[in-house]
Design a protein around this motif. Structure first.
Motif, PDB file in Angstrom:
ATOM      1  N   SER A 273       0.588   6.009  -1.782  1.00 33.04           N
ATOM      2  CA  SER A 273      -0.003   7.200  -1.157  1.00 33.04           C
ATOM      3  C   SER A 273       0.375   7.230   0.313  1.00 33.04           C
ATOM      4  CB  SER A 273      -1.533   7.101  -1.357  1.00 33.04           C
ATOM      5  OG  SER A 273      -2.268   7.633  -0.283  1.00 33.04           O
ATOM      6  N   GLY A 274       0.243   8.400   0.910  1.00 33.50           N
ATOM      7  CA  GLY A 274       0.314   8.530   2.366  1.00 33.50           C
ATOM      8  C   GLY A 274       1.562   7.958   3.024  1.00 33.50           C
ATOM      9  N   ILE A 275       1.354   7.251   4.115  1.00 33.28           N
ATOM     10  CA  ILE A 275       2.451   6.742   4.942  1.00 33.28           C
ATOM     11  C   ILE A 275       3.326   5.758   4.163  1.00 33.28           C
ATOM     12  CG2 ILE A 275       2.960   5.356   7.000  1.00 33.28           C
ATOM     13  CD1 ILE A 275       0.375   6.564   8.253  1.00 33.28           C
ATOM     14  N   GLY A 276       2.701   4.869   3.422  1.00 30.64           N
ATOM     15  CA  GLY A 276       3.457   3.862   2.668  1.00 30.64           C
ATOM     16  C   GLY A 276       4.391   4.510   1.668  1.00 30.64           C
TER      17      GLY A 276
ATOM     18  N   GLY B 240      -3.792  -0.359   4.292  1.00 29.87           N
ATOM     19  CA  GLY B 240      -4.892  -0.325   5.252  1.00 29.87           C
ATOM     20  C   GLY B 240      -6.023   0.537   4.751  1.00 29.87           C
TER      21      GLY B 240
ATOM     22  N   ILE C 226      -7.425  -6.752   4.554  1.00 27.32           N
ATOM     23  CA  ILE C 226      -6.363  -5.831   4.100  1.00 27.32           C
ATOM     24  C   ILE C 226      -5.481  -5.393   5.268  1.00 27.32           C
ATOM     25  CG2 ILE C 226      -5.935  -3.544   3.062  1.00 27.32           C
ATOM     26  CD1 ILE C 226      -8.625  -4.046   1.486  1.00 27.32           C
TER      27      ILE C 226
ATOM     28  N   GLY D 183       0.822  -1.214   0.000  1.00 28.25           N
ATOM     29  CA  GLY D 183       0.000   0.000   0.000  1.00 28.25           C
ATOM     30  C   GLY D 183       0.847   1.251   0.000  1.00 28.25           C
ATOM     31  N   SER D 184       1.712   1.382  -1.037  1.00 23.73           N
ATOM     32  CA  SER D 184       2.714   2.461  -0.974  1.00 23.73           C
ATOM     33  C   SER D 184       2.621   3.464  -2.125  1.00 23.73           C
ATOM     34  CB  SER D 184       4.123   1.852  -0.880  1.00 23.73           C
ATOM     35  OG  SER D 184       4.268   0.784  -1.775  1.00 23.73           O
TER      36      SER D 184
ATOM     37  N   PRO E  91       1.196   4.773  14.739  1.00 20.19           N
ATOM     38  CA  PRO E  91       0.998   6.218  14.565  1.00 20.19           C
ATOM     39  C   PRO E  91      -0.319   6.668  15.178  1.00 20.19           C
ATOM     40  CG  PRO E  91       1.361   5.084  12.439  1.00 20.19           C
ATOM     41  CD  PRO E  91       1.055   4.046  13.472  1.00 20.19           C
TER      42      PRO E  91
ATOM     43  N   PRO F 284      -4.385  10.928   2.754  1.00 17.15           N
ATOM     44  CA  PRO F 284      -5.721  10.821   2.143  1.00 17.15           C
ATOM     45  C   PRO F 284      -6.726  10.051   3.014  1.00 17.15           C
ATOM     46  CG  PRO F 284      -4.039  10.516   0.477  1.00 17.15           C
ATOM     47  CD  PRO F 284      -3.308  10.621   1.788  1.00 17.15           C
TER      48      PRO F 284
ATOM     49  N   ASN G 250       1.915  -2.101   5.410  1.00 17.43           N
ATOM     50  CA  ASN G 250       1.320  -0.778   5.599  1.00 17.43           C
ATOM     51  C   ASN G 250      -0.086  -0.655   5.034  1.00 17.43           C
ATOM     52  OD1 ASN G 250       1.520   2.364   5.807  1.00 17.43           O
ATOM     53  ND2 ASN G 250       1.018   1.944   3.651  1.00 17.43           N
TER      54      ASN G 250
ATOM     55  N   TYR H 236      -2.589  10.330  14.582  1.00 18.83           N
ATOM     56  CA  TYR H 236      -3.074  10.859  13.309  1.00 18.83           C
ATOM     57  C   TYR H 236      -1.944  11.425  12.454  1.00 18.83           C
ATOM     58  CZ  TYR H 236      -7.971  10.177  14.353  1.00 18.83           C
ATOM     59  OH  TYR H 236      -9.194   9.609  14.607  1.00 18.83           O
TER      60      TYR H 236
ATOM     61  N   ASP I 284      -3.419  -7.109  -4.917  1.00 20.87           N
ATOM     62  CA  ASP I 284      -4.520  -6.722  -4.028  1.00 20.87           C
ATOM     63  C   ASP I 284      -4.316  -7.380  -2.670  1.00 20.87           C
ATOM     64  OD1 ASP I 284      -6.862  -6.232  -2.703  1.00 20.87           O
ATOM     65  OD2 ASP I 284      -8.181  -6.916  -4.328  1.00 20.87           O
ATOM     66  N   MET I 285      -4.089  -6.570  -1.648  1.00 20.32           N
ATOM     67  CA  MET I 285      -3.801  -7.095  -0.310  1.00 20.32           C
ATOM     68  C   MET I 285      -5.035  -7.718   0.352  1.00 20.32           C
ATOM     69  SD  MET I 285      -0.570  -6.863   0.227  1.00 20.32           S
ATOM     70  CE  MET I 285      -0.474  -7.315  -1.495  1.00 20.32           C
ATOM     71  N   ALA I 286      -6.178  -7.686  -0.335  1.00 24.12           N
ATOM     72  CA  ALA I 286      -7.358  -8.399   0.163  1.00 24.12           C
ATOM     73  C   ALA I 286      -7.307  -9.876  -0.245  1.00 24.12           C
ATOM     74  CB  ALA I 286      -8.637  -7.747  -0.382  1.00 24.12           C
TER      75      ALA I 286
ATOM     76  N   TYR J  94     -11.509  -1.810  12.338  1.00 26.11           N
ATOM     77  CA  TYR J  94     -10.155  -1.223  12.323  1.00 26.11           C
ATOM     78  C   TYR J  94      -9.430  -1.509  13.632  1.00 26.11           C
ATOM     79  CZ  TYR J  94      -6.611   2.391  11.290  1.00 26.11           C
ATOM     80  OH  TYR J  94      -5.440   3.066  11.047  1.00 26.11           O
TER      81      TYR J  94
HETATM   82  P1  NAD Z   1      -3.784   6.035   2.496  1.00 28.83           P
HETATM   83  O1  NAD Z   1      -5.220   5.819   2.175  1.00 28.83           O
HETATM   84  O2  NAD Z   1      -3.157   7.351   2.204  1.00 28.83           O
HETATM   85  O3  NAD Z   1      -2.896   4.933   1.777  1.00 28.83           O
HETATM   86  C1  NAD Z   1      -3.256   3.586   1.812  1.00 28.83           C
HETATM   87  C2  NAD Z   1      -2.478   2.849   0.753  1.00 28.83           C
HETATM   88  O4  NAD Z   1      -2.919   1.498   0.764  1.00 28.83           O
HETATM   89  C3  NAD Z   1      -2.707   3.396  -0.660  1.00 28.83           C
HETATM   90  O5  NAD Z   1      -1.493   3.308  -1.409  1.00 28.83           O
HETATM   91  C4  NAD Z   1      -3.733   2.413  -1.212  1.00 28.83           C
HETATM   92  O6  NAD Z   1      -3.684   2.333  -2.622  1.00 28.83           O
HETATM   93  C5  NAD Z   1      -3.272   1.132  -0.551  1.00 28.83           C
HETATM   94  N1  NAD Z   1      -4.304   0.105  -0.518  1.00 28.83           N
HETATM   95  C6  NAD Z   1      -5.585   0.208  -0.098  1.00 28.83           C
HETATM   96  N2  NAD Z   1      -6.226  -0.957  -0.299  1.00 28.83           N
HETATM   97  C7  NAD Z   1      -5.313  -1.813  -0.825  1.00 28.83           C
HETATM   98  C8  NAD Z   1      -5.380  -3.153  -1.258  1.00 28.83           C
HETATM   99  N3  NAD Z   1      -6.515  -3.855  -1.220  1.00 28.83           N
HETATM  100  N4  NAD Z   1      -4.251  -3.716  -1.771  1.00 28.83           N
HETATM  101  C9  NAD Z   1      -3.095  -3.009  -1.873  1.00 28.83           C
HETATM  102  N5  NAD Z   1      -2.990  -1.725  -1.487  1.00 28.83           N
HETATM  103  C10 NAD Z   1      -4.087  -1.143  -0.975  1.00 28.83           C
HETATM  104  O7  NAD Z   1      -3.635   5.638   4.034  1.00 28.83           O
HETATM  105  P2  NAD Z   1      -2.539   6.046   5.122  1.00 28.83           P
HETATM  106  O8  NAD Z   1      -3.155   7.036   6.032  1.00 28.83           O
HETATM  107  O9  NAD Z   1      -1.236   6.321   4.491  1.00 28.83           O
HETATM  108  O10 NAD Z   1      -2.474   4.687   5.941  1.00 28.83           O
HETATM  109  C11 NAD Z   1      -1.443   3.730   5.767  1.00 28.83           C
HETATM  110  C12 NAD Z   1      -1.436   2.793   6.960  1.00 28.83           C
HETATM  111  O11 NAD Z   1      -1.185   3.537   8.146  1.00 28.83           O
HETATM  112  C13 NAD Z   1      -2.741   2.045   7.186  1.00 28.83           C
HETATM  113  O12 NAD Z   1      -2.483   0.737   7.604  1.00 28.83           O
HETATM  114  C14 NAD Z   1      -3.393   2.842   8.292  1.00 28.83           C
HETATM  115  O13 NAD Z   1      -4.295   2.074   9.043  1.00 28.83           O
HETATM  116  C15 NAD Z   1      -2.178   3.247   9.099  1.00 28.83           C
HETATM  117  N6  NAD Z   1      -2.403   4.410   9.948  1.00 28.83           N
HETATM  118  C16 NAD Z   1      -2.728   5.617   9.425  1.00 28.83           C
HETATM  119  C17 NAD Z   1      -2.923   6.693  10.282  1.00 28.83           C
HETATM  120  C18 NAD Z   1      -3.261   8.058   9.762  1.00 28.83           C
HETATM  121  O14 NAD Z   1      -3.557   8.950  10.595  1.00 28.83           O
HETATM  122  N7  NAD Z   1      -3.225   8.325   8.482  1.00 28.83           N
HETATM  123  C19 NAD Z   1      -2.797   6.532  11.662  1.00 28.83           C
HETATM  124  C20 NAD Z   1      -2.474   5.275  12.161  1.00 28.83           C
HETATM  125  C21 NAD Z   1      -2.269   4.229  11.296  1.00 28.83           C
END
Ligand code: NAD
Length: 261
Positions: free
Chosen positions: A15-18, A93, A114, A12-13, A186, A192, A91, A188, A64-66, A156
């Motif tokens: 976007s965002g944290i990944g 989620g 996922i 899941g990399s 983490p 996205p 990552n 918040y 697909d991580m599902a 969750y």
């Molecule tokens: P995000 O929505 O920005 O990114 C999620 C990534 O996962 C995206 O690249 C998306 O394409 C990918 N993804 C979603 N479904 C997928 C699937 N079925 N197969 C493969 N990839 C898939 O989310 P984020 O905020 O960056 O969150 C990343 C992780 O960090 C998650 O596990 C989330 O629970 C955790 N997290 C986030 C926060 C926060 O505040 N943002 C806080 C604590 C934990």
């Protein structure tokens, strides 16, 4: 570049944290497999852009991580492309917010698949590669919600508590090997996933964006500030360093004091 010669898979990399973690690993010299469920030009361009920055090479692998088989295939495909898998960052989620009695079964199943089961399948596939390479790091991106609960987030919270449980088991099963398994929790982070919750929060409480962020979303985060993806990438890099060789089966909170309460 301290991670030159290492290969990382970050689920899941795109976007965002990944993405932040993938960029951080590549900047430190690791070869990085980027992943999501889609297969667009943008996904492959992202890998090319990271490679062009001049750190480690990046490649995009759709999976697909599902889907259990797809999770295992992701790891094996990364090993085919780069020759090994030394670092696995689980990552991927998703989130859905609803009361238990209104929570759609399909959403429950998707979140468990996922956010939790994928980490089981990728870890199972990655451990043999880490043993072959004689070194490994499994880093699970859990959440403050792996340590604390909130209403309306049953799937969750259950999945993230499960990830921490699995982290401990993987750590015990590899304890005598040069492999560690830890979870980062983490609070918040403005990605996205969190952006998507802002309009609903503004509507539900009839407040502007700033109030929704500070007084409602960050209510549980005493620092009243978001963690950044770069900070999380730094924690991942620390866990990959020799300073963390004896850290395994534990959680590292990056939550502005949330779980200190
Ligand atoms: P995000 O929505 O920005 O990114 C999620 C990534 O996962 C995206 O690249 C998306 O394409 C990918 N993804 C979603 N479904 C997928 C699937 N079925 N197969 C493969 N990839 C898939 O989310 P984020 O905020 O960056 O969150 C990343 C992780 O960090 C998650 O596990 C989330 O629970 C955790 N997290 C986030 C926060 C926060 O505040 N943002 C806080 C604590 C934990």
């Amino acid at each position: 570049m301290d991670l030159a010669g290492k290969t990382a898979v970050v689920t899941g990399s795109t976007s965002g944290i990944g993405l932040g973690i993938a960029e951080g690993l590549a900047a430190r010299g690791a070869a990085v497999a980027l992943n999501s469920f889609s297969d667009t030009d943008d996904d492959h361009d992202l890998a090319a852009k990271i490679t062009a920055l001049g750190g480690g090479r990046a490649a995009y692998i759709q999976a697909d991580m599902a889907d259990a088989q797809a999770c295992r295939h992701l790891v094996d495909r990364a090993a085919e492309v780069f020759g090994s898998v030394d670092i696995l960052v689980n990552n991927a989620g998703i989130q859905h917010v609803a009361a238990i009695d209104d929570f759609p079964t399909a959403k429950w199943d998707a979140i468990l698949a996922i956010n939790l089961s994928s980490a089981f399948h990728t870890t199972a596939a990655a451990l043999p590669w880490m043993r072959k390479g004689g070194w490994g790091r499994v880093i699970n991106i859990a959440s403050a919600h792996g340590l604390r609960a909130s209403p309306y987030k049953s799937a969750y919270v259950a999945a993230k508590h499960g990830v921490i449980g699995m982290t401990k088991v993987a750590a015990l099963e590899t304890a005598e090997e040069p492999i560690t398994c830890n979870a980062i929790c983490p609070g918040y982070v403005l990605t996205p996933l969190v952006e998507a919750q802002i309009p609903d929060t503004m509507a539900q409480y009839d407040v502007d964006r700033e109030t929704a962020l500070r007084d409602i979303i960050l209510d549980r985060q005493p620092s009243k500030d978001f963690a950044t993806t770069q900070q999380l990438a730094g924690v991942v890099a620390f866990l990959c360093s020799s300073a963390a060789d004896q850290m395994t089966g534990t959680t590292l909170s990056v939550d502005g004091g949330w779980t200190a309460r």
